[in-house]
Design a protein around this motif. Sequence first.
Motif, PDB file in Angstrom:
ATOM      1  N   PRO A  14     -10.638  32.959  69.847  1.00  0.00           N
ATOM      2  CA  PRO A  14      -9.904  31.697  69.675  1.00  0.00           C
ATOM      3  C   PRO A  14      -9.518  31.124  71.028  1.00  0.00           C
ATOM      4  O   PRO A  14      -9.178  31.868  71.963  1.00  0.00           O
ATOM      5  CB  PRO A  14      -8.662  32.113  68.863  1.00  0.00           C
TER       6      PRO A  14
ATOM      7  N   ASP B  27     -11.450  24.040  70.084  1.00  0.00           N
ATOM      8  CA  ASP B  27     -12.425  24.390  69.044  1.00  0.00           C
ATOM      9  C   ASP B  27     -13.757  23.685  69.288  1.00  0.00           C
ATOM     10  O   ASP B  27     -14.828  24.259  69.060  1.00  0.00           O
ATOM     11  CB  ASP B  27     -11.879  24.005  67.666  1.00  0.00           C
TER      12      ASP B  27
ATOM     13  N   ALA C  14     -14.583  28.312  60.531  1.00  0.00           N
ATOM     14  CA  ALA C  14     -13.424  28.732  61.316  1.00  0.00           C
ATOM     15  C   ALA C  14     -13.672  30.071  61.998  1.00  0.00           C
ATOM     16  O   ALA C  14     -13.254  30.291  63.138  1.00  0.00           O
ATOM     17  CB  ALA C  14     -12.194  28.817  60.414  1.00  0.00           C
ATOM     18  N   GLU C  15     -14.364  30.962  61.326  1.00  0.00           N
ATOM     19  CA  GLU C  15     -14.600  32.302  61.860  1.00  0.00           C
ATOM     20  C   GLU C  15     -15.619  32.286  62.998  1.00  0.00           C
ATOM     21  O   GLU C  15     -15.464  33.004  63.989  1.00  0.00           O
ATOM     22  CB  GLU C  15     -15.100  33.217  60.741  1.00  0.00           C
TER      23      GLU C  15
ATOM     24  N   LYS D  84      -7.261  39.970  63.829  1.00  0.00           N
ATOM     25  CA  LYS D  84      -7.378  38.581  64.269  1.00  0.00           C
ATOM     26  C   LYS D  84      -8.287  37.791  63.339  1.00  0.00           C
ATOM     27  O   LYS D  84      -8.009  36.635  63.000  1.00  0.00           O
ATOM     28  CB  LYS D  84      -7.917  38.530  65.700  1.00  0.00           C
TER      29      LYS D  84
ATOM     30  N   THR E 123      -7.212  34.691  61.007  1.00  0.00           N
ATOM     31  CA  THR E 123      -7.939  33.412  61.030  1.00  0.00           C
ATOM     32  C   THR E 123      -8.337  33.005  59.622  1.00  0.00           C
ATOM     33  O   THR E 123      -8.234  31.825  59.242  1.00  0.00           O
ATOM     34  CB  THR E 123      -9.193  33.532  61.919  1.00  0.00           C
TER      35      THR E 123
ATOM     36  N   THR F 226      -7.178  29.656  57.626  1.00  0.00           N
ATOM     37  CA  THR F 226      -8.176  28.712  57.110  1.00  0.00           C
ATOM     38  C   THR F 226      -7.954  28.438  55.632  1.00  0.00           C
ATOM     39  O   THR F 226      -8.104  27.291  55.172  1.00  0.00           O
ATOM     40  CB  THR F 226      -9.599  29.268  57.335  1.00  0.00           C
TER      41      THR F 226
END
Length: 820
Positions: free
Chosen positions: A400, A515, A655-656, A761, A765, A769
């Motif tokens: 991240p 991101d 997201a991952e 982590k 996440t 999400t």
Amino acid sequence: MLPNFLLKALKWPISLSVKSKLVPQDPIKELQLDPAKPIVYAFKTASASDLLAVRRLCFQLGLPDPTEPLRLNGEILPRSLFLDRPVALLTRSRKSGNFRTDLAKLLDALNTDEHQEIQLLPISLFWGRQPGHENPSLLGSMLSDYDSPSWLRKALIIARYGRDNFVRFARPVSLRTLLADRPNASLDELGHKLARVARVHFSRQRLVMTGPRLPDRETMLAALLKTEPMKRAIEDEAKGRKEAYGQAEKRAAQYLDEIAAKFSPGFVRILDRLLTWIWNRIYNGIQVTNAEVVRQLAHDGHEIVYVPCHRSHMDYLLLSYVIYQQGMVPPHIAAGVNLNFFPAGPMFRRGGAFFIRRSFKGNKLYSTVFREYLYSLFEKGYAVEYFTEGGRSRTGRLLPPKTGMLAMTVQSMLRKAERPITLVPVYIGYEHVMEVGSYLKELRGNSKEKESGWQAFKSSIQALRQDFGQGFVNFGQPIPLTQYLGEQVPDWRQASESPDAKPSWLTPLVNKLGDEVLTRINDAAALNGTTLTALALLSAEHRALTREVLEAQLDLLLALAKAAPYSAQMTVPELDGKALLAQTLKGDKFLVSQDGLGELVSLDEHRAIAMTYYRNNILHLYVLPALVAKLLLGQSFSSQQLKDKVRALYPLLKAELFMGLDEAQLDAYLDQILAGLAAQELISGDEAGWQAMDARRPGHRKLWLLAGVISESLQRYAIVLTLLRSPEPLGRAELESRAQAVAERLSALYGINAPEFFDKKLIATLIATLREADLVELGEQSELLPNQAAAELDELVLGMLDAEVADTIRNLLCKEGCAQ
């Protein structure tokens, strides 16, 4: 044209004393140069040494001799144009070259033949790539080739830097197009305009290649202490600590000295030679993609900020080396202060590193000092490099983003809103990462080893004895900050009127920007033999395949990458599966054994854990093809049904794995995947209905192996989604802990050798999400409450798992009775 006797006299001395490096390495391909059309060369200064150095390169490329005239339609025309003549030795006066008069002859020749074309190819030469100093010494002034040096100064420059000559070919200019664009202009007007453009071009090329003139470090740091933001921060520090201004100023000076680089072009040249020797010894080549885009940005006056992924300590050296080799000045690099140990620290500083503390929260003076130093780099025109992830990835996945440096970059732009700062994401990949062994120890709970001089020396000696395969540096799609801010915050320029203020939109913007940077890094991923072989073997039961099956699976993965490319920036090997595997097995990362039926390629438990690192580098490129394969192995679906199910899961994958496909791109990509799988005869059907080939067909096993790529992600999703449906609602911390415990149990039961499978982590996440996707709400006691859509998603995921695994998850999580 220079006198023939001078060229002949210097031919052999130049050939013996000059060694030139061409940028780009393949100008015909990269610059779209057409050797079949007449070519004329444009130089900044008339110089026999320059002309002869270029002549040798032109012979190697099959281009015309720049010392010979151009013969066109019976006319003898100039082949090389020069803006300036050298400065006179005694008077130091400079005269214009033949550029305008000879250009007029060329344009006149085109006017007499409307079907003819001439390509004007600008060429810049840099001896030693010396930027010069703001206050140069006498020797430095003599060895600088600014302002068209006299023959004596040029002789001294060649004697000192003849083996460090860089030749930069630029994109050719069509003289036919120039005439067409200005049909009413006279030849003299066209010549005047092109000469003016050429002068700007050569000036910018020099800035790109050498960087700005170097300031005196002590003078620069002293000037920084006198800036208004710095003086205010020092005053606040003095008041807060109740001490004299001088004491606070001394502390600020110490911070600056701790942070600031001490860039040395001479040291960079030495480092370039050393690294060339090292890379040739440990790598089988370094593949670089899309560098011309970055060169053009630098030429157009953009301040470049390189934002690479962080896999290894090699990243610092490799990226700077590649940038230097590609004809650009190496960036100033933000390095962790943990690397500031002797002797590495002083060496890094001379290579352009500036040091940053891991955390300076609450230390307003340090924060201001660092921000002012960063702004001064942008103001002076230096390229900058920092790692958005903060630290090195221990799992091979992107971490991240840490957005502190991004926020400072945006704030620097706000202080001078017209400054074109552009972020350049960079994917760095390796077939061998030397720290993987230590990463795995850390993931097992061992503490991180502290960097030291002895550790660095020992690692360097060990590295020289290994074969690291190939290295990959892919420059991704740039992000011009002015354009990005205009799209995200239309009124952002108002904030530049008060640069000390922190606008309310800054934090959400840099979070989104972080991101976006990581997404574009992933877009530029490089496939290679190690990553693809790891992906295939880790999807196989017992992590073993026959050599023939593995070669066929590699062929499938390569074919899918070409038929359904995830992005335009990714790169794919040109070899087929058989050749790629043969090359990869030389690296001794995989076990090869022989039985009565042939060869087996496999991974033992230790190697399997290590290989997850390499698989994770490219997991995002195959997770959607794997999801389609997984769905079709269960039952048949229409194109629309498939897309609906993929869309339901895509936010979690996005997201991952930092994937950036929007809805339209996702639909188009899924259509390409279906077409690609059908072309490989793994599925059949049409939009009305797709199904996997019969299990007895050879392609069925390929589809099954492809589907295995997404199995671990689906299992992790099932664990969290099923836990959320427990009758007793769970808080976030408790959900993370219980999900991690269940994942560890599942890993032990089914031999899942991926350390990140139960990484907290990733679980955190996933939970975040689910909340962002409105699948989970917060209750009055901060408990997590799933809605009906989350329950339906859980059933979709469980339905894609092997029945035994799905039952195990239900049994492990529902001992007290889950909500059904």
